[in-house]
Write an enzyme that holds these catalytic residues in place. Structure first.
Site, mmCIF file in Angstrom:
data_model
loop_
_atom_site.group_PDB
_atom_site.id
_atom_site.type_symbol
_atom_site.label_atom_id
_atom_site.label_comp_id
_atom_site.label_asym_id
_atom_site.label_seq_id
_atom_site.Cartn_x
_atom_site.Cartn_y
_atom_site.Cartn_z
ATOM 1 N N GLU A 182 16.536 25.103 42.614
ATOM 2 C CA GLU A 182 15.270 24.619 42.040
ATOM 3 C C GLU A 182 15.049 23.130 42.290
ATOM 4 O O GLU A 182 13.964 22.609 42.069
ATOM 5 C CB GLU A 182 15.247 24.880 40.528
ATOM 6 C CG GLU A 182 15.092 26.343 40.167
ATOM 7 C CD GLU A 182 13.800 26.945 40.681
ATOM 8 O OE1 GLU A 182 12.735 26.339 40.467
ATOM 9 O OE2 GLU A 182 13.861 28.012 41.319
ATOM 10 N N ASP A 196 3.535 10.653 73.820
ATOM 11 C CA ASP A 196 3.527 11.845 72.981
ATOM 12 C C ASP A 196 2.337 11.838 72.030
ATOM 13 O O ASP A 196 1.786 10.789 71.705
ATOM 14 C CB ASP A 196 4.806 11.922 72.129
ATOM 15 C CG ASP A 196 6.015 12.293 72.961
ATOM 16 O OD1 ASP A 196 5.838 12.891 74.038
ATOM 17 O OD2 ASP A 196 7.138 11.983 72.533
ATOM 18 N N ARG A 198 15.102 11.666 69.937
ATOM 19 C CA ARG A 198 14.395 11.504 71.205
ATOM 20 C C ARG A 198 13.803 10.112 71.369
ATOM 21 O O ARG A 198 13.392 9.739 72.476
ATOM 22 C CB ARG A 198 13.306 12.570 71.345
ATOM 23 C CG ARG A 198 12.228 12.507 70.296
ATOM 24 C CD ARG A 198 11.381 13.779 70.282
ATOM 25 N NE ARG A 198 10.939 14.155 71.602
ATOM 26 C CZ ARG A 198 9.914 13.589 72.234
ATOM 27 N NH1 ARG A 198 9.241 12.610 71.631
ATOM 28 N NH2 ARG A 198 9.563 13.979 73.434
ATOM 29 N N PRO A 237 9.973 18.772 48.751
ATOM 30 C CA PRO A 237 8.542 19.094 48.769
ATOM 31 C C PRO A 237 7.694 18.049 48.049
ATOM 32 O O PRO A 237 6.485 17.968 48.266
ATOM 33 C CB PRO A 237 8.473 20.442 48.037
ATOM 34 C CG PRO A 237 9.841 21.012 48.117
ATOM 35 C CD PRO A 237 10.764 19.833 48.097
#
Length: 250
Positions: free
Chosen positions: A117, A170, A155, A90
């Site tokens: 954690e 895309d 991809r 994160p």
């Protein structure tokens, strides 16, 4: 062939990604080799424990540096000592299409999935080359983020997509959102395909698609436009789109 080895406590979870969609195609075409390493196999205790309480107190457990370091070293022995280590975190930089394109050019990657954690910071600072995040939220671990990254990379590998131009069209590949798409039937529940897409005029269709991509980005993600330097044609098309939107809403 690109090789990716994922260091995870849940290899059976990550292994699923290569059984479906573009990662499966990439594996079958030998454009991608995906394997997993469980740091518990490198734990130095009979319980195969790889976590401990954090120094300084606080809730939860922290993944220990040594078993992770041994697992990463083992992966690098298979892939090469110069292989980059990517950690799903994160605290990392937000993943986007440019990261998929950049990482897809590597010959191999070691992907570290944290749990609990977090991971002992000494391991992160000494071994990890880049930290990447799926978004501004917290998941139970890095596995889902790693699977997203693997799919995004797979991809882009040569020969994986059925049409060579698909990846280039895309969303985000050119900094814009994608234009609308239509297929058969021509009329669906009273809504028809735009006439220009039925005209057979490829130049006008290309211009329409670019205008729609610019307009959709203006409507939904104006922050993306702030990062782009639009050429004269793109500026003209965007002005046309905005004018049409205002006229339609008046």
């Amino acid at each position: 062939m690109m090789k990716i080895e994922v260091v995870t406590l849940f290899p059976e979870l990550v292994d699923v990604v290569k059984r479906h969609g573009m990662p499966r195609v990439a594996v079958e075409q030998k454009a991608l080799e995906l394997s997993c390493t469980n740091p518990r196999d490198f734990a130095q205790n009979r319980w195969r424990k790889v976590d401990e309480r954090p120094f300084g107190g606080g809730p939860g457990m922290v993944m220990q540096a040594e078993p992770l370091a041994l697992a990463i070293e083992n992966a690098k022995a298979n892939l090469g000592p110069a292989t980059k280590v990517v950690m799903m975190s994160p605290q990392g930089e937000r993943m986007d299409q440019s990261w998929f394109e950049r990482l897809g050019k590597e010959a191999g990657l070691v992907v570290l999935c944290g749990r609990y954690e977090g991971v002992d910071e000494r391991l992160v600072s000494s071994v990890v080359d880049v930290e990447l995040s799926l978004g501004d939220f917290v998941l139970s671990g890095g596995e889902l983020a790693a699977m997203v990254m693997i799919d995004g990379i797979a991809r882009l590998l040569p020969g994986v997509l059925g049409h060579a131009e698909s990846a280039g069209q895309d969303s985000f590949s050119n900094g814009l959102l994608d234009h609308p798409h239509y297929s058969r039937p021509v009329d669906w529940r009273g809504e028809a395909v735009p006439d220009i897409l039925m005209s057979g005029d490829h130049a006008k269709q290309a211009r329409w698609r670019l205008k729609q991509a610019l307009g959709r980005t203006w409507l939904r993600r104006p922050d993306l436009l702030d990062k782009l330097e639009l050429d004269a044609e793109q500026q003209t098309l965007l002005r046309e789109y905005v004018s049409e939107q205002k006229a339609g809403g008046s």
